[in-house]
Design a protein around this motif. Structure first.
Motif, mmCIF file in Angstrom:
data_model
loop_
_atom_site.group_PDB
_atom_site.id
_atom_site.type_symbol
_atom_site.label_atom_id
_atom_site.label_comp_id
_atom_site.label_asym_id
_atom_site.label_seq_id
_atom_site.Cartn_x
_atom_site.Cartn_y
_atom_site.Cartn_z
ATOM 1 N N SER A 230 4.009 -7.978 -5.580
ATOM 2 C CA SER A 230 4.427 -7.077 -6.668
ATOM 3 C C SER A 230 4.811 -7.875 -7.911
ATOM 4 O O SER A 230 4.486 -7.488 -9.040
ATOM 5 C CB SER A 230 5.607 -6.212 -6.214
ATOM 6 O OG SER A 230 5.231 -5.355 -5.159
ATOM 7 N N VAL B 267 -2.277 -0.811 -7.165
ATOM 8 C CA VAL B 267 -1.586 0.176 -6.332
ATOM 9 C C VAL B 267 -2.392 0.502 -5.077
ATOM 10 O O VAL B 267 -1.828 0.751 -4.005
ATOM 11 C CB VAL B 267 -1.304 1.454 -7.154
ATOM 12 C CG1 VAL B 267 -0.932 2.616 -6.244
ATOM 13 C CG2 VAL B 267 -0.172 1.211 -8.143
ATOM 14 N N ALA C 8 5.917 -0.039 -4.538
ATOM 15 C CA ALA C 8 6.702 0.860 -5.383
ATOM 16 C C ALA C 8 8.094 0.285 -5.607
ATOM 17 O O ALA C 8 8.606 -0.458 -4.761
ATOM 18 C CB ALA C 8 6.796 2.231 -4.736
#
Length: 267
Positions: free
Chosen positions: A60, A128, A138
């Motif tokens: 991420s 994503v 997320a």
């Protein structure tokens, strides 16, 4: 202030026209992100427990870094500004009814934002849908995402304020290339662009987190990946605000001194 906002809008709209360059940047940044994640995975495969962040958090971190590369990378400076200082065209800028620092600040801010807007959404959209732990995870929650946006904005302001110092220092050199290369190489390392700061030994990391470079991209990316929270986050946000005003004051002081001593074509 209205004239600087007008200049910001003009520069922002101009930056949105470079769609072919944005497409090339999207492809390059996406594949660079993939290579980085696969490189880290090789180390995680040996002993995942020895790393301060999970592979998902690191992925991420990397995807957000690539998506918002135009906001964070200090090397993304305008050669046009350096050339105007070197060849004397700065005299035309001085004839305009506004300050050099404020004009260049709004100009740099708009340029970075326009490039980020064109590039970030396609990269985030693809990231994503990449399976865990290699894709973009997320955020921890709505509150975490709002704090991420705040730290993202503060990081951008810190990057632009630092670049303004480099621009102003260029008035005192024959060629800005030396100071530009040295400073930008240093920033890229200390801001966590090459290796995230949590991966450094604790003694080194604690010192690096106090430097202005950590306020640029380190805080926002670690907030999103869930690595920064609580009192450590509060201190990081305070340092972002503190270093922004320090670098802003330094840039203004350098502008004042440069305008007192500037020489154009021997005049």
């Amino acid at each position: 202030m209205k004239k600087y906002l007008s200049f910001f809008r003009l520069r922002f709209n101009t930056g949105l026209q470079y769609r072919a360059a944005a497409l090339a940047g999207i492809v390059t940044q996406f594949f660079w992100g993939v290579m980085e994640i696969l490189t880290f995975r090789a180390f995680y495969d040996s002993d995942p427990s020895s790393f301060p962040m999970t592979l998902q958090a690191t992925s991420s971190y990397i995807w957000m870094q690539q998506a918002f590369l135009a906001l964070f990378m200090a090397w993304l400076m305008e050669g046009e500004i350096f050339e105007s200082i070197k060849n004397g065209n700065i005299s035309y800028e001085l004839c305009r009814p506004f300050g050099i620092y404020n004009m260049w600040f709004s100009r740099s801010l708009a340029t970075r934002l326009s490039r980020a807007v064109l590039r970030c959404f396609p990269i985030l959209l693809v990231a994503v849908f990449i399976p865990a732990p290699y894709g973009l995870g997320a955020p921890a929650g709505p509150a975490c995402f709002l704090v991420f946006l705040l730290t993202l904005a503060l990081g951008l302001l810190n990057v632009v304020a630092f670049c303004m110092i480099i621009y102003m220092l260029s008035f005192f050199t024959i060629s800005p290339d030396g100071i530009r290369l040295v400073s930008l190489s240093m920033v890229e390392f200390f801001q966590g662009a090459i290796i995230p700061l949590p991966f450094f030994p604790d003694a080194v990391r604690k010192v690096m987190e106090l430097l202005p470079f950590a306020a640029m991209q380190n805080v926002a990316l670690r907030v999103y990946s869930g690595d920064l929270a609580g009192s450590a986050l509060q201190r990081a946000v305070f340092l972002q605000i503190f270093w922004f005003f320090v670098m802003l004051a330094c840039g203004k002081a350098l502008e004042y001194r440069a305008m007192k001593k500037i020489v154009v074509q021997g005049g």
